[in-house]
Motif scaffolding. Structure first.
Motif, PDB file in Angstrom:
ATOM      1  N   PRO A 175       7.134  -4.060  -5.757  1.00 27.83           N
ATOM      2  CA  PRO A 175       6.556  -2.718  -5.877  1.00 27.83           C
ATOM      3  C   PRO A 175       5.523  -2.430  -4.795  1.00 27.83           C
ATOM      4  O   PRO A 175       4.627  -3.247  -4.535  1.00 27.83           O
ATOM      5  CB  PRO A 175       5.919  -2.738  -7.272  1.00 27.83           C
ATOM      6  CG  PRO A 175       6.726  -3.735  -8.037  1.00 27.83           C
ATOM      7  CD  PRO A 175       7.093  -4.798  -7.035  1.00 27.83           C
ATOM      8  N   GLY A 176       5.679  -1.276  -4.152  1.00 28.33           N
ATOM      9  CA  GLY A 176       4.716  -0.836  -3.153  1.00 28.33           C
ATOM     10  C   GLY A 176       4.832  -1.504  -1.810  1.00 28.33           C
ATOM     11  O   GLY A 176       3.983  -1.279  -0.936  1.00 28.33           O
ATOM     12  N   HIS A 177       5.871  -2.324  -1.590  1.00 25.91           N
ATOM     13  CA  HIS A 177       5.980  -3.121  -0.368  1.00 25.91           C
ATOM     14  C   HIS A 177       7.311  -2.896   0.354  1.00 25.91           C
ATOM     15  O   HIS A 177       8.324  -2.554  -0.259  1.00 25.91           O
ATOM     16  CB  HIS A 177       5.855  -4.616  -0.685  1.00 25.91           C
ATOM     17  CG  HIS A 177       4.484  -5.051  -1.078  1.00 25.91           C
ATOM     18  ND1 HIS A 177       3.930  -4.743  -2.296  1.00 25.91           N
ATOM     19  CD2 HIS A 177       3.553  -5.785  -0.403  1.00 25.91           C
ATOM     20  CE1 HIS A 177       2.707  -5.276  -2.370  1.00 25.91           C
ATOM     21  NE2 HIS A 177       2.463  -5.903  -1.242  1.00 25.91           N
ATOM     22  N   GLY A 194       0.787  -1.221   0.000  1.00 29.33           N
ATOM     23  CA  GLY A 194       0.000   0.000   0.000  1.00 29.33           C
ATOM     24  C   GLY A 194       0.819   1.270   0.000  1.00 29.33           C
ATOM     25  O   GLY A 194       0.303   2.331   0.348  1.00 29.33           O
ATOM     26  N   LEU A 195       2.091   1.192  -0.402  1.00 32.04           N
ATOM     27  CA  LEU A 195       2.980   2.349  -0.335  1.00 32.04           C
ATOM     28  C   LEU A 195       3.197   2.938  -1.722  1.00 32.04           C
ATOM     29  O   LEU A 195       3.603   2.228  -2.650  1.00 32.04           O
ATOM     30  CB  LEU A 195       4.323   1.948   0.272  1.00 32.04           C
ATOM     31  CG  LEU A 195       4.282   1.246   1.651  1.00 32.04           C
ATOM     32  CD1 LEU A 195       5.673   0.817   2.053  1.00 32.04           C
ATOM     33  CD2 LEU A 195       3.660   2.160   2.681  1.00 32.04           C
ATOM     34  N   ASP A 196       2.957   4.230  -1.860  1.00 30.80           N
ATOM     35  CA  ASP A 196       3.226   4.903  -3.131  1.00 30.80           C
ATOM     36  C   ASP A 196       4.718   4.968  -3.416  1.00 30.80           C
ATOM     37  O   ASP A 196       5.154   4.824  -4.558  1.00 30.80           O
ATOM     38  CB  ASP A 196       2.657   6.330  -3.116  1.00 30.80           C
ATOM     39  CG  ASP A 196       1.142   6.355  -3.215  1.00 30.80           C
ATOM     40  OD1 ASP A 196       0.577   5.391  -3.767  1.00 30.80           O
ATOM     41  OD2 ASP A 196       0.542   7.323  -2.733  1.00 30.80           O
ATOM     42  N   ASP A 197       5.499   5.206  -2.364  1.00 31.19           N
ATOM     43  CA  ASP A 197       6.940   5.378  -2.524  1.00 31.19           C
ATOM     44  C   ASP A 197       7.661   4.630  -1.402  1.00 31.19           C
ATOM     45  O   ASP A 197       8.100   5.234  -0.420  1.00 31.19           O
ATOM     46  CB  ASP A 197       7.304   6.868  -2.495  1.00 31.19           C
ATOM     47  CG  ASP A 197       8.742   7.131  -2.908  1.00 31.19           C
ATOM     48  OD1 ASP A 197       9.528   6.169  -2.984  1.00 31.19           O
ATOM     49  OD2 ASP A 197       9.082   8.304  -3.148  1.00 31.19           O
ATOM     50  N   ARG A 229       1.625   8.905   2.221  1.00 28.51           N
ATOM     51  CA  ARG A 229       2.182   8.034   1.189  1.00 28.51           C
ATOM     52  C   ARG A 229       1.364   6.765   0.980  1.00 28.51           C
ATOM     53  O   ARG A 229       1.793   5.867   0.294  1.00 28.51           O
ATOM     54  CB  ARG A 229       3.626   7.662   1.558  1.00 28.51           C
ATOM     55  CG  ARG A 229       4.549   8.886   1.534  1.00 28.51           C
ATOM     56  CD  ARG A 229       5.950   8.465   1.847  1.00 28.51           C
ATOM     57  NE  ARG A 229       6.851   9.603   1.713  1.00 28.51           N
ATOM     58  CZ  ARG A 229       7.702  10.006   2.641  1.00 28.51           C
ATOM     59  NH1 ARG A 229       7.782   9.374   3.779  1.00 28.51           N
ATOM     60  NH2 ARG A 229       8.475  11.047   2.440  1.00 28.51           N
ATOM     61  N   VAL A 230       0.242   6.648   1.636  1.00 29.45           N
ATOM     62  CA  VAL A 230      -0.620   5.482   1.438  1.00 29.45           C
ATOM     63  C   VAL A 230      -1.382   5.655   0.134  1.00 29.45           C
ATOM     64  O   VAL A 230      -1.998   6.686  -0.102  1.00 29.45           O
ATOM     65  CB  VAL A 230      -1.580   5.310   2.622  1.00 29.45           C
ATOM     66  CG1 VAL A 230      -2.553   4.165   2.346  1.00 29.45           C
ATOM     67  CG2 VAL A 230      -0.817   5.062   3.900  1.00 29.45           C
ATOM     68  N   SER A 231      -1.358   4.631  -0.706  1.00 30.43           N
ATOM     69  CA  SER A 231      -2.051   4.723  -2.008  1.00 30.43           C
ATOM     70  C   SER A 231      -3.537   4.469  -1.824  1.00 30.43           C
ATOM     71  O   SER A 231      -3.966   3.905  -0.829  1.00 30.43           O
ATOM     72  CB  SER A 231      -1.454   3.697  -2.971  1.00 30.43           C
ATOM     73  OG  SER A 231      -1.558   2.393  -2.474  1.00 30.43           O
TER      74      SER A 231
END
Length: 369
Positions: free
Chosen positions: A340-342, A316-319, A367-369
């Motif tokens: 990606p995203g982890h 759930g991480l954008d960056d 930064r949570v998508s």
């Protein structure tokens, strides 16, 4: 001025090694290290004393080669694992990576292939490459699980000579149902595939999670590998081992270096196994902190992979790179495993877990998508 990789590649190394970089996680001096799935609780004082005493006894005979067959150690490992195993079923080496390397040296090599299911332990393709073994990849579903029928079909279709099944899987933490192992084993019959179930984190599994040790009887191509680095808090001692049919150990004797396990290593491991109950006493606490991390991350709205290990993969991480760096700046080192995203975090002590959760919560919302 050329960089080290460029200078390395000027040497006449094997083509399949050209351009590669050595395996390794960042080793950074920060207060809280939660990046390489170590046991953060350490070795209890009384067990340390027992190990020191055992090593002191071994030192007196260092002018002689160690027991080449590490007989006493194999007996202790068989007793620890149970399941009717004897010393004849056991092999050990300097960490489970060397155990797996022995397997690839004996059953892999040029013209043969190994099959893994990424995301999984990143040493599998490196070990394959270093032994001249081809490496193929299968698939996981969106939850990082393996479906028994799909996985078995991929094993049969590839005709792989060696199959890696990691349970609990690193870096996702997910455990395998025994159905997956048994169907994969059957699917490898035509190629006479060696099936390795890597159970490095088995001691951290939830109650009732089965071990592939249950499937060993009657399956001469099945290997279950373990380590004393994690639950036993002996990462620095470098002792990995496997259980399999006796003929597997006989095959590995053909490729091991002479006297590959030092007298010091054998003495340390035997002393630790003699005090296994005390060394494993922290496992339940580590599991509690793991579950606390899962709860805390879920409360932040972050998706979490189910974990039967001493670490947690969350997304759930954008960056994720920025989150990793901000945590490092706060004195907490976790792992970017390239998904990606982890990111992945090891379950630490209660205080370390608290610091990680508070630090993450303070910076995660934007930064949570």
């Amino acid at each position: 001025m050329t960089d080290p990789l460029e200078r390395l590649n000027r040497l006449p190394i094997r083509e399949n090694l050209r351009g590669l970089r050595p395996y390794g996680a960042p080793q950074i001096d920060v207060p809280i290290l939660l990046n390489v799935n170590e046991n953060t609780h350490g070795v209890p004082e009384d067990v340390r004393s027992a190990i020191v005493e055992a090593v002191e006894g071994a030192v007196a005979g260092l002018n002689r080669y160690p027991d080449r067959e590490f007989t006493v150690l194999r007996e202790h490992l068989a007793t620890y694992l149970g399941h009717g195993l004897t010393a004849d079923n056991i092999w050990a080496a300097n960490g489970s990576n060397e155990v797996l390397q022995h397997v690839l040296l004996a059953f892999g090599g040029p013209g043969r292939t190994a099959l893994g299911f990424p995301p999984t332990y990143s040493m599998y393709p490196l070990l394959a490459g270093s032994t001249g073994t081809g490496y193929l990849t299968g698939s996981r579903d969106e939850s990082f699980d393996l479906d028994a029928r799909t996985t078995a079909s991929e094993v049969a279709a590839t005709g792989a000579n060696i199959v890696f099944l990691c349970s609990p899987n690193n870096p996702t933490g997910t455990a395998l149902p025994l159905e997956v192992v048994s169907e994969v084993y059957d699917a490898g019959e035509a190629a006479q595939a060696i099936v390795i179930v890597d159970e490095a984190y088995a001691e951290f599994s939830h109650s009732g999670t089965p071990s592939a040790l249950e499937l060993l009887p009657g399956r001469e191509r099945l290997i279950v590998s373990r380590t004393m680095s994690k639950a036993f808090a002996l990462a620095g001692a470098r002792l990995g081992y496997l259980a399999a049919a006796p003929e597997i150990a006989d095959a590995l004797r053909l490729v091991r270096l002479p006297y590959h396990l030092s007298a010091i290593t054998q003495a340390t491991a035997v002393a630790a196994l003699t005090h296994s109950a005390k060394l494993l006493a922290n496992v339940d606490e580590i599991k509690r902190q793991r579950d606390r991390i899962v709860s805390g991350l879920t409360g932040m709205g972050l998706p979490v992979a189910p974990s039967d290990s001493n670490f947690v993969l969350f997304g759930g991480l954008d960056d994720p790179g920025a989150v990793w760096q901000d945590l490092l700046d706060a004195g907490v080192l976790i792992r970017d495993v390239g998904i990606p995203g982890h990111l992945r975090v090891t379950a630490g002590t209660q205080e370390e877990t608290t610091t990680f959760l508070k630090a993450l919560e303070s910076l995660i919302r934007p930064r949570v998508s």
